[in-house]
Design an enzyme around this catalytic site. Structure first.
Site, PDB file in Angstrom:
ATOM      1  N   SER A  42      36.583  39.066  49.912  1.00  0.00           N
ATOM      2  CA  SER A  42      36.288  37.978  48.971  1.00  0.00           C
ATOM      3  C   SER A  42      35.979  38.426  47.551  1.00  0.00           C
ATOM      4  CB  SER A  42      35.147  37.115  49.499  1.00  0.00           C
ATOM      5  OG  SER A  42      35.630  36.302  50.548  1.00  0.00           O
ATOM      6  N   LYS A  45      38.114  37.131  44.658  1.00  0.00           N
ATOM      7  CA  LYS A  45      37.903  35.888  43.901  1.00  0.00           C
ATOM      8  C   LYS A  45      37.344  36.134  42.496  1.00  0.00           C
ATOM      9  CE  LYS A  45      37.441  33.089  48.059  1.00  0.00           C
ATOM     10  NZ  LYS A  45      37.351  34.078  49.142  1.00  0.00           N
ATOM     11  N   SER A 100      32.688  30.916  48.377  1.00  0.00           N
ATOM     12  CA  SER A 100      33.795  31.790  48.746  1.00  0.00           C
ATOM     13  C   SER A 100      34.914  30.972  49.390  1.00  0.00           C
ATOM     14  CB  SER A 100      33.343  32.910  49.685  1.00  0.00           C
ATOM     15  OG  SER A 100      34.358  33.880  49.802  1.00  0.00           O
TER      16      SER A 100
END
Length: 192
Positions: A42, A45, A100
């Site tokens: 993640s 991102k 997320s």
């Protein structure tokens, strides 16, 4: 670095790779296996947000498509955005970063890059501009994909770019965000 100021040896860290970088100067203060390629999950991102902020204004709107929303793995982290739901770019970034949210990440990728591949090309170009030599993006969410990898050293460079971006820094410092009602939800939703 311990509270007493004693510096730990790299082998005493539980992490397989680590880089500690001064956020202002960019100077690397500590490194352990900083050049070893690993999946980025993640943390992807962060780059997604940087690319979106370079190509869209915060008050621009995005209407999430079925194609974008169905491009994430079933059961992965999602904000459960509905097909046809409209949010601002700013709202989208807050929800993506706090939760997320893979569905938001892929929706933004389709909006900015046309599809995941087009957006990944923008991400890879930016990574190269930041001096990231061992990073390759395939999607905007960080969901496992063959050939999607980075290093702790490259992530430190991406992290510094995020830290230098006042808008993204503000979003990443947020601990609670309330998304007001949208065209698909009659009540507000809250993310921590």
């Amino acid at each position: 670095i311990r509270a007493e100021g004693e510096v730990r040896e790299p082998d005493s860290l539980y992490a397989l790779s680590a880089v500690l970088m001064d956020g202002d100067s960019g100077r690397v203060l500590f490194e352990k296996n900083g050049e070893e390629q690993r999946p980025m999950a993640s943390t992807t991102k962060i780059m997604t947000a940087l690319i979106v902020l370079e190509h869209r204004n915060l008050d621009d709107t995005i209407t999430y498509t079925q194609e974008a929303l169905s491009s994430i793995e079933s059961g992965s982290s999602a904000a459960y955005i509905e097909p046809g739901e409209t949010l601002t770019i700013e709202q989208s970034l807050y929800v993506m970063m706090l939760h997320s949210a893979n569905d938001i990440a892929h929706g933004l990728a389709y909006e900015v890059g046309g599809d995941l591949e087009g957006f990944a090309n923008l991400m890879n170009k930016k990574a190269s501009e930041l001096g990231c030599s061992k990073t390759n993006f395939v999607n905007a969410s960080g969901l496992n994909a063959e050939d999607q990898h980075t290093t702790a050293s490259d992530m430190a460079k991406i992290g510094k770019a995020a830290y230098d971006n006042k808008i993204l820094r503000r979003i990443m410092q947020t601990v609670k965000y309330e998304l007001p009602a949208t065209n698909k939800y009659s009540t507000a939703r809250v993310w921590y």
